[in-house]
Design a protein around this motif. Structure first.
Motif, PDB file in Angstrom:
ATOM      1  N   HIS A  49       0.835  -1.203   0.000  1.00  0.00           N
ATOM      2  CA  HIS A  49       0.000   0.000   0.000  1.00  0.00           C
ATOM      3  C   HIS A  49       0.870   1.254   0.000  1.00  0.00           C
ATOM      4  CE1 HIS A  49      -3.288   2.724   0.912  1.00  0.00           C
ATOM      5  NE2 HIS A  49      -2.588   3.172   1.936  1.00  0.00           N
ATOM      6  N   GLU A  50       1.909   1.252   0.824  1.00  0.00           N
ATOM      7  CA  GLU A  50       2.791   2.422   0.935  1.00  0.00           C
ATOM      8  C   GLU A  50       3.491   2.719  -0.387  1.00  0.00           C
ATOM      9  OE1 GLU A  50       1.796   0.681   4.700  1.00  0.00           O
ATOM     10  OE2 GLU A  50       2.890  -0.264   3.042  1.00  0.00           O
ATOM     11  N   LEU A  51       3.990   1.680  -1.035  1.00  0.00           N
ATOM     12  CA  LEU A  51       4.684   1.885  -2.309  1.00  0.00           C
ATOM     13  C   LEU A  51       3.711   2.334  -3.392  1.00  0.00           C
ATOM     14  CD1 LEU A  51       7.200   1.831  -4.031  1.00  0.00           C
ATOM     15  CD2 LEU A  51       6.847  -0.633  -4.357  1.00  0.00           C
ATOM     16  N   ARG A  52       2.550   1.745  -3.413  1.00  0.00           N
ATOM     17  CA  ARG A  52       1.524   2.126  -4.394  1.00  0.00           C
ATOM     18  C   ARG A  52       1.151   3.600  -4.247  1.00  0.00           C
ATOM     19  NH1 ARG A  52      -3.855   2.015  -4.279  1.00  0.00           N
ATOM     20  NH2 ARG A  52      -3.934   1.142  -2.199  1.00  0.00           N
ATOM     21  N   MET A  53       0.964   4.035  -2.992  1.00  0.00           N
ATOM     22  CA  MET A  53       0.611   5.432  -2.741  1.00  0.00           C
ATOM     23  C   MET A  53       1.768   6.364  -3.120  1.00  0.00           C
ATOM     24  SD  MET A  53      -2.472   5.190  -1.922  1.00  0.00           S
ATOM     25  CE  MET A  53      -2.839   6.847  -1.424  1.00  0.00           C
ATOM     26  N   TRP A  54       2.995   5.967  -2.797  1.00  0.00           N
ATOM     27  CA  TRP A  54       4.160   6.790  -3.132  1.00  0.00           C
ATOM     28  C   TRP A  54       4.278   6.960  -4.651  1.00  0.00           C
ATOM     29  CZ3 TRP A  54       8.367   5.530  -6.157  1.00  0.00           C
ATOM     30  CH2 TRP A  54       9.371   6.496  -6.208  1.00  0.00           C
ATOM     31  N   PHE A  55       4.117   5.872  -5.388  1.00  0.00           N
ATOM     32  CA  PHE A  55       4.262   5.906  -6.842  1.00  0.00           C
ATOM     33  C   PHE A  55       3.191   6.787  -7.482  1.00  0.00           C
ATOM     34  CE2 PHE A  55       3.429   3.424 -10.950  1.00  0.00           C
ATOM     35  CZ  PHE A  55       4.332   4.171 -11.683  1.00  0.00           C
ATOM     36  N   GLY A  56       1.941   6.559  -7.134  1.00  0.00           N
ATOM     37  CA  GLY A  56       0.848   7.371  -7.672  1.00  0.00           C
ATOM     38  C   GLY A  56       0.790   7.402  -9.191  1.00  0.00           C
ATOM     39  N   HIS A  57       1.340   6.410  -9.861  1.00  0.00           N
ATOM     40  CA  HIS A  57       1.385   6.328 -11.324  1.00  0.00           C
ATOM     41  C   HIS A  57       2.058   7.539 -11.958  1.00  0.00           C
ATOM     42  CE1 HIS A  57      -0.816   2.606 -11.374  1.00  0.00           C
ATOM     43  NE2 HIS A  57      -1.633   3.125 -10.492  1.00  0.00           N
ATOM     44  N   ASP A  58       3.048   8.079 -11.262  1.00  0.00           N
ATOM     45  CA  ASP A  58       3.840   9.199 -11.781  1.00  0.00           C
ATOM     46  C   ASP A  58       4.972   8.629 -12.636  1.00  0.00           C
ATOM     47  OD1 ASP A  58       5.621  11.267 -12.243  1.00  0.00           O
ATOM     48  OD2 ASP A  58       5.574  12.012 -10.177  1.00  0.00           O
ATOM     49  N   PRO A  59       4.927   8.833 -13.953  1.00  0.00           N
ATOM     50  CA  PRO A  59       5.962   8.263 -14.827  1.00  0.00           C
ATOM     51  C   PRO A  59       7.383   8.674 -14.436  1.00  0.00           C
ATOM     52  CG  PRO A  59       4.153   9.109 -16.143  1.00  0.00           C
ATOM     53  CD  PRO A  59       3.905   9.543 -14.712  1.00  0.00           C
ATOM     54  N   GLN A  60       7.533   9.831 -13.804  1.00  0.00           N
ATOM     55  CA  GLN A  60       8.871  10.266 -13.383  1.00  0.00           C
ATOM     56  C   GLN A  60       9.403   9.416 -12.234  1.00  0.00           C
ATOM     57  OE1 GLN A  60       8.768  14.499 -12.739  1.00  0.00           O
ATOM     58  NE2 GLN A  60       8.787  14.901 -14.933  1.00  0.00           N
ATOM     59  N   ARG A  61       8.523   8.712 -11.551  1.00  0.00           N
ATOM     60  CA  ARG A  61       8.937   7.838 -10.450  1.00  0.00           C
ATOM     61  C   ARG A  61       9.047   6.370 -10.881  1.00  0.00           C
ATOM     62  NH1 ARG A  61       5.701  10.025  -5.103  1.00  0.00           N
ATOM     63  NH2 ARG A  61       6.829  11.994  -4.983  1.00  0.00           N
ATOM     64  N   TRP A  62       8.852   6.092 -12.167  1.00  0.00           N
ATOM     65  CA  TRP A  62       8.776   4.729 -12.668  1.00  0.00           C
ATOM     66  C   TRP A  62      10.002   3.883 -12.327  1.00  0.00           C
ATOM     67  CZ3 TRP A  62       5.904   0.893 -13.740  1.00  0.00           C
ATOM     68  CH2 TRP A  62       6.282  -0.129 -14.605  1.00  0.00           C
ATOM     69  N   GLU A  63      11.189   4.356 -12.652  1.00  0.00           N
ATOM     70  CA  GLU A  63      12.393   3.548 -12.414  1.00  0.00           C
ATOM     71  C   GLU A  63      12.609   3.290 -10.919  1.00  0.00           C
ATOM     72  OE1 GLU A  63      14.039   1.746 -14.576  1.00  0.00           O
ATOM     73  OE2 GLU A  63      12.715   2.550 -16.119  1.00  0.00           O
ATOM     74  N   GLU A  64      12.369   4.294 -10.104  1.00  0.00           N
ATOM     75  CA  GLU A  64      12.524   4.100  -8.653  1.00  0.00           C
ATOM     76  C   GLU A  64      11.425   3.185  -8.118  1.00  0.00           C
ATOM     77  OE1 GLU A  64      14.038   4.370  -4.757  1.00  0.00           O
ATOM     78  OE2 GLU A  64      14.926   4.621  -6.732  1.00  0.00           O
ATOM     79  N   PHE A  65      10.218   3.295  -8.665  1.00  0.00           N
ATOM     80  CA  PHE A  65       9.140   2.388  -8.288  1.00  0.00           C
ATOM     81  C   PHE A  65       9.550   0.948  -8.574  1.00  0.00           C
ATOM     82  CE2 PHE A  65       5.619  -0.216  -9.907  1.00  0.00           C
ATOM     83  CZ  PHE A  65       4.882  -0.360  -8.745  1.00  0.00           C
ATOM     84  N   ARG A  66      10.065   0.701  -9.775  1.00  0.00           N
ATOM     85  CA  ARG A  66      10.488  -0.652 -10.145  1.00  0.00           C
ATOM     86  C   ARG A  66      11.549  -1.171  -9.170  1.00  0.00           C
ATOM     87  NH1 ARG A  66      10.015  -2.788 -15.333  1.00  0.00           N
ATOM     88  NH2 ARG A  66      12.189  -3.411 -15.253  1.00  0.00           N
TER      89      ARG A  66
END
Length: 122
Positions: A49-66
């Protein structure tokens, strides 16, 4: 030949081949359970849940999300190993609910699973 395909749950048309897994932590809005033909709801393979909320489908956060998502998956092999095992024997489809078809957890999970499948085969 095995494959891991992706399909947005809102657009998914079952084709009767392979296994189908919902890879979301939350059940998709507006979809009744009976409307989706699933082999399993693999919610533990979804991002926290925490990671999903942090990412927020922001493409600029994509690599860090992965990177963060893969680190989570590394600690939960019991969540993803059944998907690798299923992909080793045939086609599987990962269902997701995101509107973004280029930056979502199912894409990242597919990449992770394909890497694990290749390692498993040596």
């Amino acid at each position: 030949m095995d494959a891991i395909t992706l399909s947005r749950v809102y657009d998914h048309e079952p084709h009767g081949e392979g296994r189908c897994y919902l890879v979301e932590r939350l059940w998709p809005r507006g979809i009744r359970h009976e409307e989706v033909e699933l082999d399993s709801w693999a919610k533990d393979a979804a991002p926290s849940h925490e990671l999903r909320m942090w990412f927020g489908h922001d493409p600029q956060r994509w690599e860090e999300f992965r990177r963060r998502y893969f680190a989570e998956l590394d600690t939960r092999p019991q969540a993803w190993q059944p998907l690798v095992d299923a992909a080793a024997t045939g086609e599987i489809t990962l269902l997701y609910s995101s509107r973004d078809r280029e930056h979502n957890n199912a894409i990242a999970l597919r990449d992770y699973l394909l890497e694990r499948l290749a390692r498993q085969r040596g």
